[in-house]
Each structure stands twice: as C-alpha cells, then as structure tokens.
Design an enzyme around this catalytic site. Structure first.
Site, short mmCIF file in Angstrom:
data_model
loop_
_atom_site.label_atom_id
_atom_site.label_comp_id
_atom_site.label_asym_id
_atom_site.label_seq_id
_atom_site.Cartn_x
_atom_site.Cartn_y
_atom_site.Cartn_z
N ARG A 19 0.72 -1.38 -0.23
CA ARG A 19 0.04 0.05 0.16
C ARG A 19 0.87 1.35 0.21
O ARG A 19 0.40 2.31 0.76
CB ARG A 19 -1.01 0.03 1.07
CG ARG A 19 -1.96 -1.10 1.18
CD ARG A 19 -3.31 -0.48 1.48
NE ARG A 19 -4.21 -1.49 1.55
CZ ARG A 19 -5.44 -1.43 1.87
NH1 ARG A 19 -5.73 -0.34 2.06
NH2 ARG A 19 -6.23 -2.74 1.87
N ARG A 23 -3.41 6.64 0.85
CA ARG A 23 -3.95 7.87 1.65
C ARG A 23 -2.90 8.52 2.47
O ARG A 23 -3.05 9.67 2.77
CB ARG A 23 -5.14 7.45 2.29
CG ARG A 23 -6.46 7.33 1.58
CD ARG A 23 -7.58 6.76 2.26
NE ARG A 23 -7.43 5.52 2.65
CZ ARG A 23 -7.96 4.88 3.34
NH1 ARG A 23 -9.15 5.19 3.90
NH2 ARG A 23 -8.03 3.61 3.83
N ARG A 32 -6.76 12.04 -6.05
CA ARG A 32 -8.09 11.44 -5.47
C ARG A 32 -9.11 12.27 -5.36
O ARG A 32 -10.23 11.82 -5.35
CB ARG A 32 -7.51 10.22 -4.36
CG ARG A 32 -8.84 10.08 -3.60
CD ARG A 32 -9.05 8.67 -3.95
NE ARG A 32 -10.08 7.66 -3.24
CZ ARG A 32 -11.13 8.01 -2.74
NH1 ARG A 32 -11.87 8.93 -3.39
NH2 ARG A 32 -11.81 7.55 -1.96
N ASP A 68 -7.37 -2.56 -6.82
CA ASP A 68 -7.59 -3.00 -5.36
C ASP A 68 -8.02 -4.62 -5.55
O ASP A 68 -8.06 -5.14 -6.84
CB ASP A 68 -9.07 -2.52 -4.74
CG ASP A 68 -9.18 -2.83 -3.43
OD1 ASP A 68 -8.59 -2.37 -2.42
OD2 ASP A 68 -10.21 -3.66 -3.07
N TYR A 144 -15.03 -11.46 2.59
CA TYR A 144 -15.75 -10.28 2.36
C TYR A 144 -17.00 -10.26 1.73
O TYR A 144 -18.34 -9.88 1.92
CB TYR A 144 -14.96 -9.22 1.71
CG TYR A 144 -13.70 -8.55 2.08
CD1 TYR A 144 -13.93 -7.47 2.94
CD2 TYR A 144 -12.52 -9.15 2.18
CE1 TYR A 144 -13.03 -6.62 3.76
CE2 TYR A 144 -11.61 -8.31 2.72
CZ TYR A 144 -11.69 -7.27 3.52
OH TYR A 144 -10.63 -6.53 4.03
#
Ligand code: 1CP
Length: 343
Positions: A19, A23, A32, A68, A144
């Site tokens: 990652r 962010r 973004r 992702d 998930y």
C-alpha cells in the site's frame, strides 16, 4: 528485487512497501480529490500517476499497480462499493447465488487493468524498477463476499464453513479460476512478479488452513506462469501457519511482524525467499529507531536465500511520510558488507 525473489545474489535487500500508493501521501489525496475509489481504479492516467508516486517521490524499488483486490469482482455480478473498505450490496449466502455468478474473460471485463500495466511497463523501461501485479486470495475475497464487509472475526463466514461448506467450496473454486486467469493476464500485460494477498486466512486454525486454504494457494502457485514472474504469497496474521505456507512452494513468502523472520529464514533454507516484516505502526518511531529496526530485520533475515524489505502489512492512512522515507533510506544504507558479515 527480482533476483532476490529467485534467491540469486544481490548487493543488499531491495525494498518496497505494501500500500505504498495511498492515502498517507498528500500527493495521492490530491489526485484522488473529487473521484470515487472505483473511478480512480478505472482511470488509466490517474492510476498510472498514483502508482508511480512512491517511486518518484520516495524511491521505492518496485512499483505495484494501483487497484484493489475487488477490481475484478463486479463483473461476476456482485455489486461492491468502498466506504472506505469494501461493502457488498448482497452478500453471498447460498449455492444458488454462487451458481448465478459468471466468470467473464478478465481481459475483456477489466481491460483498464491491463492498459495500466502496459503503460507502467513503458514508463518503467528506463528505471529498471520491476512492476508488480497482485490479486486477492480466494479465501479473503470470499470472506468479504459472504460477510458483506470487513469484520473482526468473520462469524458469518465461519458459520458457513461448518453449516454450508459446499457453498464456500463452490465460491472458492470459482474465485480460484478467476484469480489464476487474472494473474496470468497481468503477467502477459507486463507484471514481472505477482503477489497474492490473503489478508484474512490468519483467522483460521492450522487444521482449517490446511483444509480450506493450503490447496487453493498450492493450486494458484502451480498454475501461475512463474517462469515469467515470481509468485509472492502474503498471509496476514499467519505466524501459526508458516510451516503450511512453506508447503505452498511459492517463490517468496511475505510475512507480518508477528513472525520471527530469523527463525523462519533458518528453517526455510533454500526453499523460498522472504519478504517483510516491519510493523507499519513502527514507522511512527524516530528515524534512528527505524534504522535500528531495519538493520535488525536484515540481519535476522540474512540466512534466507533472498530477502526483500517490506512492512508486515500495508501503510496506514496515518503513516507518517517521514517514517516511510526513513525506512527506505535505512534499507538503502545496508551494504553488501552487512550481509556478508552476518552470513
Ligand atoms: O479511499 C481511498 O483512497 C481508498 C483506500 C484504498 C486504497 C488506497 C483501498 C480501499 N484500496 C487501496 C489500494 C490497494 N488495496 C492496493 C494498491 C496498491 C498498493 O499497495 O500501493 C492494494 C494492493 C490493495 C489490496 C487490498 N485491498 C487488500 C489486501 C492487502 C491488505 O492491505 O490487507 C485488502 C484486504 C483490500 C480491501 C480494501 N480496499 C480498500 C480498503 C480500505 C480495504 C481494507 C478494508 C478492511 O480493512 O477490511
């Protein structure tokens, strides 16, 4: 990086971060702005730009394409949104739901993924920095899809394992076929190594891992085109299943910080290279402490046939950029002498 994956001689351990495009970087947040996460993943120019940010701004030694683990999922017929983690509109609970899913050719259903990879390979041709592809492991994707979102202990998924194992088995089978094809298509499009992320397999006992996950990891490892691209397996929270992970026959095992990398390096011998394994939270430490920790990990991992410095899990949104810089500098300060002395 690629030599380390294959256990060939290197001057020092190469370094990248899971990652690394995300962010915690103000430059990522700027690109973004005003776009949804899905829009970012599907916009080739923006995805290429943020994939390259960690290389250009920080000097990482591998580039992972921005996307992702859920990117290929909507085309199966499952609606997924991000808030900021994945949210599944209608969780999978029955065999009929699994049977209604279709597995379209990923080259046609998510063509932007392969455009992003081809564009990145062109951009990276000068730098001699390898391009990494990735996919979510079937168990983590299934976790998930059954639960509907992230969860602390995935109670619904575990109930399914015991009450309706045929549903989970059918779902994993479908996701395994998807994953093999998706990774091989990424390799065709220019990925030079591929990493399989099994973030939630660590919730299983060793016996459950052997039953539900090990055969899936082995199948993927055996069907991915490893002549072209080494295969890296990441299992989060997997200290209790490292012996099973050795049986996958991956090229590289990516380890979280709960694993004693030195003990595993000695046990793994020439079978596999190791990647990891600093706690991402440790990037909050003062620079000198980060240097100390990185040097310690490199010394511990030195008996492995190859070592790639990385975190034990992804950078967090509040990871200090200064900590990431210190981590990369510390890795690059490791000389071949350090390596030789400890061998
Ligand atoms: O708001 C935003 O900008 C979205 C945040 C974000 C980002 C930057 C998400 C949503 N995904 C990503 C990128 C991402 N995810 C990459 C890009 C490449 C890089 O590493 O730089 C990769 C490889 C992933 C992989 C991923 N997504 C995993 C496996 C690895 C891991 O970190 O455990 C998992 C479990 C996901 C699901 C997911 N997607 C996004 C979030 C916030 C999450 C985690 C949710 C949760 O904790 O349950």
């Amino acid at each position: 990086m690629l030599r380390a994956c294959r256990g060939e001689a290197v001057d020092r351990p190469p370094v990248w971060l899971m990652r690394q495009a995300g962010r915690y970087l103000p430059e990522y947040r700027r690109v973004r702005e005003g776009a949804t996460f899905w829009e970012m993943c599907r916009d080739v120019d923006r995805a290429v730009e943020v994939s390259l940010q960690p290389l250009h701004l920080l000097g990482t030694e591998a580039v992972i394409f921005f996307s992702d683990i859920f990117t290929p999922i909507p085309n199966l017929g499952i609606e997924v949104d991000f808030a900021p983690g994945p949210r599944v509109a209608t969780p999978i609970r029955s065999l009929a739901q699994v049977e209604a899913l279709r597995v379209p050719d990923c080259r046609e259903s998510v063509p932007f993924v392969f455009e992003i990879l081809r564009a990145l390979r062109r951009e990276l041709a000068q730098d001699q920095v390898p391009l990494l592809g990735f996919a979510g492991a079937p168990f983590t994707l299934a976790a998930y899809l059954v639960e509907g979102s992230g969860s602390k202990n995935f109670g619904t998924l575990k109930q399914m394992m015991y009450r309706a194992p045929e549903v989970l088995r059918a779902l994993q089978e479908l996701l395994t076929a998807l994953t093999v094809d998706y990774l091989n298509a990424q390799i065709e499009a220019g990925a030079q190594a591929v990493q399989l992320f099994d973030t939630w397999a660590g919730i299983l006992s060793p016996a459950e891992y052997r039953e539900w996950v090990l055969p899936v990891h082995r199948e993927i490892a055996s069907k991915v085109n490893r002549k072209e691209a080494p295969f890296i397996l990441y299992v989060n929270n997997g200290a209790h299943v490292v012996d099973e992970m050795l049986d996958v026959n991956a090229d590289v095992l990516s380890l979280d910080w709960r694993i004693d990398i030195g003990a595993l390096a000695r046990r793994a011998g020439t079978r596999v290279s190791l990647q990891g394994n600093l706690d991402p939270c440790a990037l909050a430490a003062p620079r000198e402490k980060i240097f100390e920790m990185v040097h310690q990990i490199a010394r511990d991992a030195a008996p492995a046939r190859g070592h790639i410095l990385n975190l034990g899990h992804g950078c967090l949104p509040d990871t200090p950029v200064e900590g990431v810089r210190a981590f990369l500098e510390a890795a690059k300060s490791l000389g071949s002498a350090t390596q030789r002395n400890v061998r």
